[in-house]
Design a protein around this motif. Structure first.
Motif, short mmCIF file in Angstrom:
data_model
loop_
_atom_site.label_atom_id
_atom_site.label_comp_id
_atom_site.label_asym_id
_atom_site.label_seq_id
_atom_site.Cartn_x
_atom_site.Cartn_y
_atom_site.Cartn_z
N LEU A 450 0.81 -1.23 0.00
CA LEU A 450 0.00 0.00 0.00
C LEU A 450 0.84 1.28 0.00
O LEU A 450 0.28 2.37 -0.03
N ALA A 451 2.15 1.14 0.07
CA ALA A 451 3.01 2.32 0.19
C ALA A 451 3.15 3.03 -1.15
O ALA A 451 3.78 2.51 -2.07
N ASN A 452 2.56 4.21 -1.25
CA ASN A 452 2.70 5.05 -2.44
C ASN A 452 3.33 6.37 -2.01
O ASN A 452 2.73 7.14 -1.26
N ARG A 453 4.53 6.62 -2.48
CA ARG A 453 5.19 7.87 -2.14
C ARG A 453 4.58 9.02 -2.94
O ARG A 453 3.99 8.82 -4.00
N LYS A 454 4.75 10.24 -2.45
CA LYS A 454 4.10 11.39 -3.06
C LYS A 454 4.52 11.57 -4.52
O LYS A 454 3.69 11.94 -5.37
N LYS A 455 5.75 11.28 -4.82
CA LYS A 455 6.21 11.40 -6.20
C LYS A 455 5.43 10.46 -7.12
O LYS A 455 5.03 10.83 -8.22
N GLU A 456 5.21 9.22 -6.64
CA GLU A 456 4.47 8.24 -7.43
C GLU A 456 3.01 8.66 -7.59
O GLU A 456 2.41 8.49 -8.66
N ILE A 457 2.43 9.20 -6.51
CA ILE A 457 1.04 9.65 -6.57
C ILE A 457 0.89 10.79 -7.57
O ILE A 457 -0.06 10.84 -8.36
N ASN A 458 1.85 11.73 -7.56
CA ASN A 458 1.80 12.85 -8.49
C ASN A 458 1.85 12.38 -9.95
O ASN A 458 1.20 12.95 -10.82
N GLU A 459 2.62 11.34 -10.20
CA GLU A 459 2.70 10.78 -11.56
C GLU A 459 1.34 10.22 -12.00
O GLU A 459 0.93 10.38 -13.15
N VAL A 460 0.65 9.56 -11.05
CA VAL A 460 -0.66 9.00 -11.36
C VAL A 460 -1.68 10.12 -11.62
O VAL A 460 -2.51 10.03 -12.53
N VAL A 461 -1.61 11.17 -10.81
CA VAL A 461 -2.52 12.31 -11.01
C VAL A 461 -2.26 12.97 -12.36
O VAL A 461 -3.20 13.32 -13.09
N ASN A 462 -0.99 13.12 -12.73
CA ASN A 462 -0.65 13.72 -14.03
C ASN A 462 -1.16 12.86 -15.18
O ASN A 462 -1.54 13.38 -16.23
N GLU A 463 -1.17 11.56 -14.97
CA GLU A 463 -1.70 10.67 -16.00
C GLU A 463 -3.21 10.89 -16.15
O GLU A 463 -3.74 10.91 -17.26
N LEU A 464 -3.92 11.05 -15.02
CA LEU A 464 -5.35 11.31 -15.08
C LEU A 464 -5.65 12.64 -15.76
O LEU A 464 -6.68 12.79 -16.44
N THR A 466 -4.47 13.79 -18.32
CA THR A 466 -4.50 13.67 -19.78
C THR A 466 -5.85 13.18 -20.28
O THR A 466 -6.06 13.09 -21.50
N LYS A 467 -6.76 12.83 -19.38
CA LYS A 467 -8.07 12.29 -19.77
C LYS A 467 -9.17 13.31 -19.47
O LYS A 467 -8.98 14.23 -18.67
N GLU A 468 -10.33 13.10 -20.08
CA GLU A 468 -11.44 14.05 -19.90
C GLU A 468 -11.95 14.07 -18.47
O GLU A 468 -12.59 15.03 -18.04
N TYR A 469 -11.67 13.00 -17.70
CA TYR A 469 -12.18 12.93 -16.32
C TYR A 469 -11.58 14.04 -15.46
O TYR A 469 -12.19 14.46 -14.47
N TRP A 470 -10.40 14.50 -15.81
CA TRP A 470 -9.78 15.58 -15.03
C TRP A 470 -10.61 16.86 -15.12
O TRP A 470 -10.83 17.53 -14.11
N GLN A 471 -11.09 17.17 -16.30
CA GLN A 471 -11.93 18.35 -16.47
C GLN A 471 -13.24 18.20 -15.70
O GLN A 471 -13.74 19.17 -15.11
N ILE A 472 -13.78 16.98 -15.69
CA ILE A 472 -15.01 16.73 -14.94
C ILE A 472 -14.78 16.98 -13.45
O ILE A 472 -15.60 17.60 -12.76
N LEU A 473 -13.64 16.51 -12.94
CA LEU A 473 -13.31 16.72 -11.52
C LEU A 473 -13.20 18.21 -11.21
O LEU A 473 -13.72 18.69 -10.18
N GLN A 474 -12.53 18.94 -12.07
CA GLN A 474 -12.36 20.38 -11.84
C GLN A 474 -13.71 21.10 -11.85
O GLN A 474 -14.00 21.92 -10.97
N ASP A 475 -14.52 20.78 -12.85
CA ASP A 475 -15.83 21.44 -12.96
C ASP A 475 -16.74 21.08 -11.79
O ASP A 475 -17.47 21.94 -11.27
N LEU A 476 -16.70 19.82 -11.37
CA LEU A 476 -17.52 19.39 -10.25
C LEU A 476 -17.08 20.08 -8.96
O LEU A 476 -17.92 20.52 -8.16
N ASN A 477 -15.77 20.20 -8.76
CA ASN A 477 -15.28 20.84 -7.55
C ASN A 477 -15.67 22.31 -7.50
O ASN A 477 -16.05 22.85 -6.45
N ARG A 478 -15.61 22.98 -8.65
CA ARG A 478 -16.05 24.39 -8.71
C ARG A 478 -17.54 24.52 -8.42
O ARG A 478 -17.98 25.46 -7.76
#
Length: 606
Positions: A450-464, A466-478
């Motif tokens: 279960l150990a995910n270091r912050k650097k690894e997590i940031n890489e996964v977030v950056n991968e997300l 690149t997909k349309e789901y990121w815009q959905i998250l941003q719009d939903l949060n706003r």
């Protein structure tokens, strides 16, 4: 996409042809009511078992749905036992978004059946002798504009009798990957209702033999769970390591954990079942305590279990075993009281070795550490998985949003009495390799569980991103920010990790999702909605904002004007209505919460 479906039959209903339209409405849309005479004929033609599978009940009346083709189609082939068919309306060059999708019987050319149709043209077909080849259909109505559009585009290529034939045979490979996934999921749902076909095809033919292995394993053990639920539970556990299972009593919350732990360790030595007592007010019952009168530390079974997990990981690292702690009836006592230390430590992050950054503190006595071997403090290892089961009634406590926010919450609400008890799946299927696959998957490529270091997590977030789901998250949060219900970075991190882990585990054949939309949908459900807790004035508008993000292009109703009556009607007809929503699981939960608001003035996630 790998699938056992080679092709899909498509019957194009020309709604401009009055005879065809009328025949369709009578025998497909409405169904033909079964009287005593027809029942005798159907049982003779179909046989008792097949008859019972293709008969439905509508307001207490038995009905059957069927369609027919003329002799000119015989040399091209006709639907057979277990085939999939789409019946779709067509008028003036346009395909209707609403369609009927079903599983067919074999095609019959039987004089007894034709004789009945001849004598009952008022409720069956006009000129039935034109259609001597009859097949029965177990079907549901679906509304899907994108699928309907592609069916229309592909129809001509598979048309059996160009240019005027109404039946087409389309290879499944011609559909887009998204629609292939939809069709396979629909077929699985329909096949689960047609028992004689299920017996003949066996569970392994519902997809590739090496797909969705964990669900198939549980089915082989006699446990009936929705496919998405097994996938959701497993990936949540892999992502966070702290999962709360809520919902109806008797739906298998405890069993799914026990079965997974036993699969990974048949000896059961690394599984601890811990019933929660209602009188627990602090962590003493979990971790023990120092007794100054005896100058000894009172050791608990859980403490010994945790220290064993720590030692195993320290000594074996990537080859350490997995340890499962099941907190049964977790909310019989206040979780915020007895589990507070764990909640803080679990959210402290992981150090470079995989342990929690902050320790659980036990005592400050040097002699205790020497004499009893109990350390003053210890950090939680990454090979520890904590699962809590929850039932909500007058004897339990509701979770605070901060507890729900720190876990993945999986709800067990679906009950399928029609298929209970399950047949047990394909008992001959070999699951020997599943244990190794699960161990490898849960240990991770770096062997740190279960150990995910912050650097690894940031890489996964950056991968997300690149997909349309990121815009959905941003719009939903706003959209949620004005109501103080927006989410923070931790939620985004965990959604991204869940998305990455789901695709990874699916690629190994362990779990199966309908689509990437479903993965994102389940992540939203577990990580965004737990913050919603309060009265109607606080929650009504933000819940409707979430529902707007869940809706699809085909939704025609106004979400802002939704009231209790409309919501109840949608939930009653969910099998049809769910196709109006892109993120179906989140939408259904939001609708249930809105219904609660309108009925009692208050709603919470769990």
């Amino acid at each position: 996409m790998i699938s056992d479906i080679e092709y899909v039959w498509v019957e194009r209903i020309n709604l401009g042809n009055e005879d065809m339209k009328e025949n369709f409405e009578r025998t497909i849309k409405n169904g033909v009511e079964i009287n005593e005479k027809l029942e005798v004929i159907l049982k003779e033609v179909l046989g008792e078992e097949e008859y019972s599978d293709f008969v439905t009940r509508d307001n207490g009346r038995k009905k059957v749905r069927f369609w027919g083709k003329g002799q000119s189609y015989e040399r091209y082939g006709l639907p057979d036992f277990g085939d999939m068919i789409i019946l779709i309306g067509y008028q003036r060059g346009r395909y209707e978004p609403a369609m009927f999708i079903g599983i067919t019987s074999r095609t019959y050319n039987d004089e007894r059946l034709r004789g009945y149709l001849r004598n009952h043209t008022d409720v069956t077909w006009n000129e039935p002798d034109k259609f001597p080849n009859v097949f029965f259909v177990k079907l549901r109505e679906y509304m899907d504009e994108r699928l309907a559009k592609e069916v229309g585009e592909l129809f001509d290529a598979g048309q059996l009798i160009p240019p005027r034939g109404s039946l087409s045979k389309i290879p499944i490979s011609k559909f887009s990957e998204e629609n292939q996934q939809k069709l396979l999921t629909i077929r699985d749902q329909l096949l689960s209702e047609v028992h004689i076909i299920m017996d003949k095809l066996s569970i392994s033919t519902l997809g590739d033999e090496k797909v969705n292995l964990l669900w198939k394993y549980l089915l082989s053990k006699g446990f009936l769970y929705p496919k998405h639920l097994v996938s959701q539970f497993y990936v949540a556990l892999k992502t966070k390591g702290f999962v709360i299972l809520s919902g109806l009593t008797g739906t298998g919350k405890t069993k799914i954990t026990q079965e997974l732990a036993e699969l990974l360790d048949p000896s059961k030595e690394n599984f601890l079942f811990l019933p929660i007592r209602p009188d627990w007010r602090d962590s003493k019952a979990l971790l023990g305590y120092y007794n100054p009168l005896t100058d000894e530390y009172h050791r608990t079974k859980l403490l010994g279990f945790l220290l064993r997990a720590v030692e195993d990981y320290q000594n074996n690292r990537a080859n350490a075993k997995l340890y499962f702690l099941l907190l049964d009836e977790m909310n019989l006592a206040h979780v915020e009281y007895y589990f507070a230390d764990f909640l803080s430590v679990l959210e402290s992050g992981r150090d470079e070795n995989g342990f929690s950054k902050e320790p659980l503190r036990l005592h400050d006595n040097d002699e205790i550490a020497k004499k009893q071997g109990i350390p003053k403090e210890f950090k939680l290892p990454p090979n520890l998985y904590i699962i809590g089961t929850v039932n909500m009634d007058e004897t339990t406590y509701a979770f605070s949003p901060k507890v729900l926010d720190r876990a993945f919450v999986v709800e067990f609400h679906d009950v399928d009495l029609g298929n209970y008890p399950p047949a047990g799946g394909n008992s001959s299927e070999n699951f020997e390799g599943l244990r190794d696959s699960l161990l490898c998957d849960l240990r991770g490529s770096n062997g740190k569980f279960l150990a995910n270091r912050k650097k690894e997590i940031n890489e996964v977030v950056n991968e997300l991103k690149t997909k349309e789901y990121w815009q959905i998250l941003q719009d939903l949060n706003r959209a949620l920010e004005p109501y103080d219900l927006h989410f923070g970075y931790r939620v985004v991190d965990e959604i991204a990790l869940f998305f990455k882990n789901a695709k990874e585990s699916e690629g190994k054949g362990i779990v199966k999702f309908e689509s990437h939309d479903e993965i994102f949908d389940l992540a939203l459900l577990m990580k965004v909605l737990p913050k919603f807790h309060g009265n109607r004035k606080k929650l009504e508008k933000p819940l409707k904002e979430v529902l707007k993000f869940c809706s699809g292009e085909s939704l025609e109703i106004s979400i802002d004007n939704l009231g209790r009556a409309e919501i109840v009607e949608i939930l009653k007809n969910w099998q049809v209505q769910k196709n109006n929503f892109r993120f179906k699981h989140t939408a259904k939960k939001v609708l249930h919460m809105l219904r609660q608001l309108y009925e009692i003035g208050f709603a919470s996630f769990s």
